[in-house]
Write an enzyme that holds these catalytic residues in place. Structure first.
Site, mmCIF file in Angstrom:
data_model
loop_
_atom_site.group_PDB
_atom_site.id
_atom_site.type_symbol
_atom_site.label_atom_id
_atom_site.label_comp_id
_atom_site.label_asym_id
_atom_site.label_seq_id
_atom_site.Cartn_x
_atom_site.Cartn_y
_atom_site.Cartn_z
ATOM 1 N N THR A 48 0.818 -1.212 0.000
ATOM 2 C CA THR A 48 0.000 0.000 0.000
ATOM 3 C C THR A 48 0.850 1.260 0.000
ATOM 4 O O THR A 48 0.457 2.283 -0.549
ATOM 5 C CB THR A 48 -0.930 -0.010 1.235
ATOM 6 O OG1 THR A 48 -1.846 -1.081 1.076
ATOM 7 C CG2 THR A 48 -1.706 1.274 1.372
ATOM 8 N N TYR A 60 -8.309 0.182 -4.371
ATOM 9 C CA TYR A 60 -6.961 0.599 -4.737
ATOM 10 C C TYR A 60 -6.139 -0.612 -5.112
ATOM 11 O O TYR A 60 -6.499 -1.749 -4.812
ATOM 12 C CB TYR A 60 -6.296 1.389 -3.609
ATOM 13 C CG TYR A 60 -5.796 0.551 -2.466
ATOM 14 C CD1 TYR A 60 -6.637 0.194 -1.433
ATOM 15 C CD2 TYR A 60 -4.476 0.122 -2.413
ATOM 16 C CE1 TYR A 60 -6.196 -0.567 -0.375
ATOM 17 C CE2 TYR A 60 -4.019 -0.639 -1.360
ATOM 18 C CZ TYR A 60 -4.881 -0.980 -0.345
ATOM 19 O OH TYR A 60 -4.433 -1.731 0.695
ATOM 20 N N GLN A 94 0.570 -10.030 -0.006
ATOM 21 C CA GLN A 94 -0.074 -11.346 0.021
ATOM 22 C C GLN A 94 0.593 -12.290 -0.982
ATOM 23 O O GLN A 94 0.449 -13.508 -0.888
ATOM 24 C CB GLN A 94 -1.594 -11.238 -0.249
ATOM 25 C CG GLN A 94 -1.990 -10.602 -1.561
ATOM 26 C CD GLN A 94 -2.162 -9.087 -1.443
ATOM 27 O OE1 GLN A 94 -1.375 -8.410 -0.813
ATOM 28 N NE2 GLN A 94 -3.222 -8.561 -2.056
ATOM 29 N N LYS A 199 0.691 -7.686 12.741
ATOM 30 C CA LYS A 199 -0.398 -6.821 12.277
ATOM 31 C C LYS A 199 -1.642 -7.157 13.089
ATOM 32 O O LYS A 199 -2.071 -8.308 13.126
ATOM 33 C CB LYS A 199 -0.629 -7.053 10.779
ATOM 34 C CG LYS A 199 -1.643 -6.084 10.181
ATOM 35 C CD LYS A 199 -1.695 -6.174 8.651
ATOM 36 C CE LYS A 199 -2.699 -5.172 8.105
ATOM 37 N NZ LYS A 199 -2.779 -5.157 6.636
#
Ligand code: GLU
Length: 362
Positions: A48, A60, A94, A199
């Site tokens: 990101t 996005y 990912q 996370k």
């Protein structure tokens, strides 16, 4: 041409609708810095922090902007260091995989060995950032700072956090107090060690935490404040990956009420060398899964018990008789990091007691 001379050719990603294309990104060699200033090498992998809002489809796309566009977006970076850098990948994390981990680790080791590099900053998607940080923590020997950084909001979103996170990451990388602390992670004004960071939110800006140890420091107004001495163990395992081009197959099975034994059986049949159980509570297992894993262990598969619980430790022989089944307890490592460590340990050991020692020493 100097690095910043090359930067001038790039567009500011915040300024307009233009997006840096792959062909705009350029490898800039280390050692172009002005003498006396810290030299930071940026390895960009996507995520990101290099993502951009799009008007159609998913909101996005991660991994769009090249690293030079990222640097160019934060003029204050120029006051901190001289830069070289390269685009190692431009993916959503990912899609991170073991071959990319090895490529990154080889490159980081090579860069840090050079007197022309004082530290490395790695831009990364946040989804698997903790696993890459853990892998590098276990495979990079050089004490020079290595700092991973990402963002939760993409370029173009209100309150995009990539620029300040990047500035904070370089602030950490150029600080002499960052030397010898292992691989570090900077997000949302907090500084974390690779071993414990995880996370904890898929959407909130404070997306990362170190549930057992807390952050190592904070970033306030462009300065880093270290809160406590690093807990790096002198016995910490560090793996030599110079001759490695792949890692042993290790997978994770998730624990839940009424858990099925199918995943364990399928993994054993597929020749998996290690299994990490993301168990319940203190790494506990449904009795059927316990039997399947005991069977796997008897067949030479190394079984590590971790927990799906975000904090606390998975300790040996509490409710599960690890001694009897030849299991390993993951301690403070979450399942995804237990997998990283197990993959590395399996390159040089397979006896459960040796594997347990590596977990105990990290
Ligand atoms: N899924 C993407 C990735 O991990 C975007 C998430 C992010 O970077 O925050 O790269």
């Amino acid at each position: 041409m100097t690095f910043f001379g090359k930067l001038k050719k790039m567009m500011n990603p915040f300024s307009s609708t233009q997006v840096a294309k792959e062909e705009d990104t350029e490898k800039v060699e280390p050692g172009e810095g002005v003498r006396g200033r810290p030299k930071i090498h940026v390895l960009a992998t996507g995520g990101t922090i290099a993502g951009r809002l799009v008007s159609t489809g998913p909101r996005y796309r991660a991994g769009v902007l090249g690293f030079e566009a990222l640097l160019d977006a934060v003029p204050a970076l120029r006051g901190l260091a001289d830069y070289s850098g390269e685009q190692v990948a431009n993916i959503g994390s990912q899609d991170m995989d073991e071959s990319l981990w090895l490529k990154l680790a080889h490159r980081v080791n090579e860069l840090l060995a050079s007197p022309d590099v004082d530290g490395v900053v790695i831009t990364h998607g946040t989804d698997t950032l903790e696993e890459t940080a853990c892998f590098l923590d276990l495979t990079v020997r050089n004490p020079k700072p290595v700092v991973l950084v990402g963002a939760i909001r993409p370029v173009g979103a209100l309150g995009a956090d990539g620029p300040v996170n990047l500035l904070d990451a370089v602030t950490v990388a150029v600080n002499p107090s960052s030397v010898g602390r292992g691989v570090l992670v900077v997000m949302h004004g907090s500084l974390f060690e690779a071993r414990d960071v995880t996370k904890v939110s898929s959407s909130a800006l404070p997306a990362f935490a170190a549930p057992n140890s807390g952050p190592l420091g904070q970033l306030i107004d462009g300065r880093v404040y270290y809160g406590h001495r690093t807990g790096l163990s002198p016995k910490r395992p560090v793996f030599d990956i110079s001759n490695l081009d792949k890692l042993p197959q290790v997978d994770i099975v998730y624990g839940y009420a009424g858990a099925s034994t199918l995943p364990v059986k399928a993994l054993v049949d597929a020749g998996c060398r290690g299994i990490v159980s993301a168990g319940v509570g203190n790494g506990n297992l449904h009795r059927d899964v316990l039997a399947a894993l005991a069977n796997a262990s008897g067949r030479g598969v190394v079984v590590v018990r971790a927990s799906r619980i975000p904090s606390g430790l998975t300790l040996r022989n509490v409710e599960v008789d690890d001694n009897r089944f030849g299991f390993v307890a993951a301690g403070a490592l979450n399942p995804q990091k237990a997998r990283v460590l197990l993959q590395l340990v399996l390159t040089r050991a397979r006896k459960p007691e040796e594997v347990q020692k590596a977990f105990d020493n990290y």
